[in-house]
Motif scaffolding. Structure first.
Motif, PDB file in Angstrom:
ATOM      1  N   ARG A  10       0.833  -1.200   0.000  1.00 40.04           N
ATOM      2  CA  ARG A  10       0.000   0.000   0.000  1.00 40.04           C
ATOM      3  C   ARG A  10       0.867   1.249   0.000  1.00 40.04           C
ATOM      4  NH1 ARG A  10      -2.797   3.131   4.800  1.00 40.04           N
ATOM      5  NH2 ARG A  10      -0.862   2.538   5.755  1.00 40.04           N
ATOM      6  N   GLY A  50      -6.247  12.714   9.839  1.00 40.33           N
ATOM      7  CA  GLY A  50      -6.273  11.325  10.321  1.00 40.33           C
ATOM      8  C   GLY A  50      -4.944  10.642  10.032  1.00 40.33           C
ATOM      9  N   GLY A  51      -3.883  11.398  10.155  1.00 35.99           N
ATOM     10  CA  GLY A  51      -2.539  10.882   9.804  1.00 35.99           C
ATOM     11  C   GLY A  51      -1.996   9.888  10.799  1.00 35.99           C
ATOM     12  N   GLY A  52      -2.680   9.725  11.934  1.00 34.39           N
ATOM     13  CA  GLY A  52      -2.316   8.694  12.899  1.00 34.39           C
ATOM     14  C   GLY A  52      -0.886   8.832  13.399  1.00 34.39           C
ATOM     15  N   VAL A  70      -3.616  16.134  11.725  1.00 32.03           N
ATOM     16  CA  VAL A  70      -4.812  16.368  12.536  1.00 32.03           C
ATOM     17  C   VAL A  70      -5.468  15.025  12.793  1.00 32.03           C
ATOM     18  CG1 VAL A  70      -7.079  17.482  12.618  1.00 32.03           C
ATOM     19  CG2 VAL A  70      -5.138  18.685  11.568  1.00 32.03           C
ATOM     20  N   ASP A  71      -5.562  14.650  14.054  1.00 34.04           N
ATOM     21  CA  ASP A  71      -6.070  13.314  14.387  1.00 34.04           C
ATOM     22  C   ASP A  71      -6.691  13.376  15.782  1.00 34.04           C
ATOM     23  OD1 ASP A  71      -5.200  10.236  13.199  1.00 34.04           O
ATOM     24  OD2 ASP A  71      -6.027  10.351  15.234  1.00 34.04           O
ATOM     25  N   PRO A  72      -7.845  12.687  15.995  1.00 31.96           N
ATOM     26  CA  PRO A  72      -8.476  12.751  17.315  1.00 31.96           C
ATOM     27  C   PRO A  72      -7.788  11.892  18.373  1.00 31.96           C
ATOM     28  CG  PRO A  72      -9.811  11.442  15.804  1.00 31.96           C
ATOM     29  CD  PRO A  72      -8.661  11.972  15.006  1.00 31.96           C
ATOM     30  N   SER A  73      -6.885  11.018  17.969  1.00 29.48           N
ATOM     31  CA  SER A  73      -6.311  10.058  18.925  1.00 29.48           C
ATOM     32  C   SER A  73      -5.051  10.599  19.590  1.00 29.48           C
ATOM     33  CB  SER A  73      -5.991   8.743  18.190  1.00 29.48           C
ATOM     34  OG  SER A  73      -5.105   7.969  18.964  1.00 29.48           O
ATOM     35  N   GLY A  98      -7.732  16.674  16.886  1.00 25.20           N
ATOM     36  CA  GLY A  98      -8.996  17.212  16.384  1.00 25.20           C
ATOM     37  C   GLY A  98      -9.620  16.300  15.356  1.00 25.20           C
ATOM     38  N   ASP A  99     -10.801  16.703  14.946  1.00 23.88           N
ATOM     39  CA  ASP A  99     -11.669  15.914  14.100  1.00 23.88           C
ATOM     40  C   ASP A  99     -11.756  16.543  12.708  1.00 23.88           C
ATOM     41  OD1 ASP A  99     -14.792  15.496  13.251  1.00 23.88           O
ATOM     42  OD2 ASP A  99     -13.991  13.824  14.439  1.00 23.88           O
ATOM     43  N   ALA A 100     -12.145  15.728  11.721  1.00 20.70           N
ATOM     44  CA  ALA A 100     -12.262  16.237  10.350  1.00 20.70           C
ATOM     45  C   ALA A 100     -13.153  17.474  10.279  1.00 20.70           C
ATOM     46  CB  ALA A 100     -12.829  15.137   9.454  1.00 20.70           C
ATOM     47  N   HIS A 118      -5.975   9.426   4.165  1.00 19.13           N
ATOM     48  CA  HIS A 118      -5.744   8.004   3.844  1.00 19.13           C
ATOM     49  C   HIS A 118      -6.421   7.114   4.878  1.00 19.13           C
ATOM     50  CE1 HIS A 118      -1.738   9.081   1.579  1.00 19.13           C
ATOM     51  NE2 HIS A 118      -2.824   9.502   0.952  1.00 19.13           N
ATOM     52  N   GLY A 119      -7.455   6.395   4.447  1.00 19.50           N
ATOM     53  CA  GLY A 119      -8.126   5.470   5.354  1.00 19.50           C
ATOM     54  C   GLY A 119      -8.942   6.168   6.424  1.00 19.50           C
ATOM     55  N   VAL A 120      -9.467   7.339   6.111  1.00 16.55           N
ATOM     56  CA  VAL A 120     -10.173   8.151   7.113  1.00 16.55           C
ATOM     57  C   VAL A 120     -11.610   8.478   6.690  1.00 16.55           C
ATOM     58  CG1 VAL A 120     -10.064  10.298   8.457  1.00 16.55           C
ATOM     59  CG2 VAL A 120      -7.950   9.154   7.778  1.00 16.55           C
ATOM     60  N   VAL A 124     -15.274   8.969   9.208  1.00 13.86           N
ATOM     61  CA  VAL A 124     -15.725  10.271   9.711  1.00 13.86           C
ATOM     62  C   VAL A 124     -17.254  10.299   9.778  1.00 13.86           C
ATOM     63  CG1 VAL A 124     -13.697  11.502   8.822  1.00 13.86           C
ATOM     64  CG2 VAL A 124     -15.768  11.361   7.422  1.00 13.86           C
TER      65      VAL A 124
HETATM   66  C1  LIG Z   1      -6.914   3.555   9.422  1.00 15.17           C
HETATM   67  S1  LIG Z   1      -6.122   4.835  10.341  1.00 15.17           S
HETATM   68  C2  LIG Z   1      -5.200   5.595   9.034  1.00 15.17           C
HETATM   69  C3  LIG Z   1      -3.975   6.285   9.539  1.00 15.17           C
HETATM   70  C4  LIG Z   1      -3.109   6.928   8.453  1.00 15.17           C
HETATM   71  N1  LIG Z   1      -3.867   7.906   7.684  1.00 15.17           N
HETATM   72  C5  LIG Z   1      -2.500   5.893   7.544  1.00 15.17           C
HETATM   73  O1  LIG Z   1      -2.848   5.846   6.356  1.00 15.17           O
HETATM   74  O2  LIG Z   1      -1.651   5.131   8.006  1.00 15.17           O
HETATM   75  C6  LIG Z   1      -7.473   5.980  10.607  1.00 15.17           C
HETATM   76  C7  LIG Z   1      -7.062   7.228  11.352  1.00 15.17           C
HETATM   77  O3  LIG Z   1      -8.162   8.142  11.329  1.00 15.17           O
HETATM   78  C8  LIG Z   1      -8.269   8.752  12.587  1.00 15.17           C
HETATM   79  N2  LIG Z   1      -9.660   9.240  12.727  1.00 15.17           N
HETATM   80  C9  LIG Z   1     -10.736   8.569  13.200  1.00 15.17           C
HETATM   81  N3  LIG Z   1     -11.830   9.371  13.178  1.00 15.17           N
HETATM   82  C10 LIG Z   1     -11.430  10.568  12.665  1.00 15.17           C
HETATM   83  C11 LIG Z   1     -12.093  11.804  12.414  1.00 15.17           C
HETATM   84  N4  LIG Z   1     -13.411  11.939  12.660  1.00 15.17           N
HETATM   85  N5  LIG Z   1     -11.380  12.834  11.918  1.00 15.17           N
HETATM   86  C12 LIG Z   1     -10.056  12.680  11.656  1.00 15.17           C
HETATM   87  N6  LIG Z   1      -9.373  11.524  11.877  1.00 15.17           N
HETATM   88  C13 LIG Z   1     -10.051  10.480  12.370  1.00 15.17           C
HETATM   89  C14 LIG Z   1      -7.873   7.663  13.568  1.00 15.17           C
HETATM   90  O4  LIG Z   1      -7.487   8.177  14.832  1.00 15.17           O
HETATM   91  C15 LIG Z   1      -6.719   7.000  12.820  1.00 15.17           C
HETATM   92  O5  LIG Z   1      -5.486   7.599  13.126  1.00 15.17           O
END
Ligand SMILES: C[S@@+](CC[C@H](N)C(=O)[O-])C[C@H]1O[C@@H](n2cnc3c(N)ncnc32)[C@H](O)[C@@H]1O
Length: 258
Positions: A10, A50-52, A70-73, A98-100, A118-120, A124
């Protein structure tokens, strides 16, 4: 091991396409990124929504870009901070909790040359609002790199695993889910997501399939057969833009501009 192999397939394909797009942004707008205070005019301003833990953000910072994640975790952001420190790029990586939905306020409107998501979008609360938020933080001509789960792949995967009723449900469900216990809140079809991007003001440039075969080929074979991992990566690359195979990929990687 298996997950690491899938992840590397990926990140390799997505990373290659992303770097070509970022190089294009640097060429078409040599002043890109220059309005941030203290900028040395090298590199771009990138927001990773959501860059984790920084799997994409930190390598981009190593290449000289300034990246805001920007990521909520809080746990993910703590790992991001450690990873950036280990790579010696702490000053180029900013983690913001923070959140999207809050993205424009957190990152700043028209502040970014590129936004990664990516993967976010699958998780949301409101994907349409999230796309609009991403459009608003991009500068004119800025690049969106969007990676989303594709419905068709899960239909195929559930059928091959013998879960035929779930495969049919995923095929027909508006959110591409196979049932109430499906952990994924939603999946996308190419026509649907490209339409949503157009509605949010994006022009789509490329669509690649990611992990067309990597989740189907038996991992024992790839791990034990000499050269199989490289062959798989080459096959993935060749199939990624082939329309029929792209339609079966686990994820779609879309590059678009505002
Ligand atoms: C599958 S992981 C993907 C992480 C990273 N983007 C990658 O490709 O490796 C999803 C990420 O989205 C974040 N996330 C979850 N809900 C979200 C929201 N409402 N807004 C922004 N980020 C969010 C999670 O905390 C997590 O870090």
């Amino acid at each position: 091991m298996v997950e690491r192999r899938r992840r590397s397939v990926r990140t390799a394909l997505v990373g290659e396409a992303l770097r070509v797009a970022l190089a294009g942004r640097e060429r078409t707008d040599p002043g890109a990124g220059s309005d941030r205070a203290g900028s040395d005019r090298g590199g771009l301003d990138i927001v990773d929504l959501g860059g984790g833990t920084g799997g994409f953000a930190v390598p981009l910072a190593v290449e000289g870009h300034r990246v805001t994640v920007v990521d909520p975790s809080p746990d993910a952001l703590a790992s991001l901070e450690r990873r950036a420190r280990d790579e010696g790029v702490s000053e180029l990586v900013r983690g913001v909790q923070g959140d999207a939905a809050e993205l424009p306020g957190l990152a700043g409107e028209s502040s970014a040359d590129a936004v990664l998501c990516h993967g976010v979008l699958e998780v949301v609360d409101d994907p349409v609002q999230a796309l609009q938020a991403m459009a608003s933080v991009l500068r004119e001509g800025g690049v969106l790199s969007l990676l989303v789960a594709q419905r068709n792949a899960v239909v195929l995967a559930r059928a091959l695993a013998g879960h035929l009723a779930e495969a049919r449900i995923a095929l027909q469900d508006p959110d591409g889910r196979w049932g109430a216990t499906d952990p994924m809140p939603r999946r996308f079809d190419e026509a649907g997501i490209t339409g949503q991007l157009a509605d949010a003001g994006f022009m789509v440039h490329t669509v690649h399939g990611v992990r067309t075969f990597a989740d189907l080929v038996p991992s024992a074979f790839v791990d034990s057969e000499p050269g199989a991992a490289d062959s798989l990566a080459e096959l993935e690359r060749a199939a990624s833009q082939h329309p029929a195979f792209r339609a079966l990929a686990t994820q779609l990687h879309i590059l678009a501009t505002r």
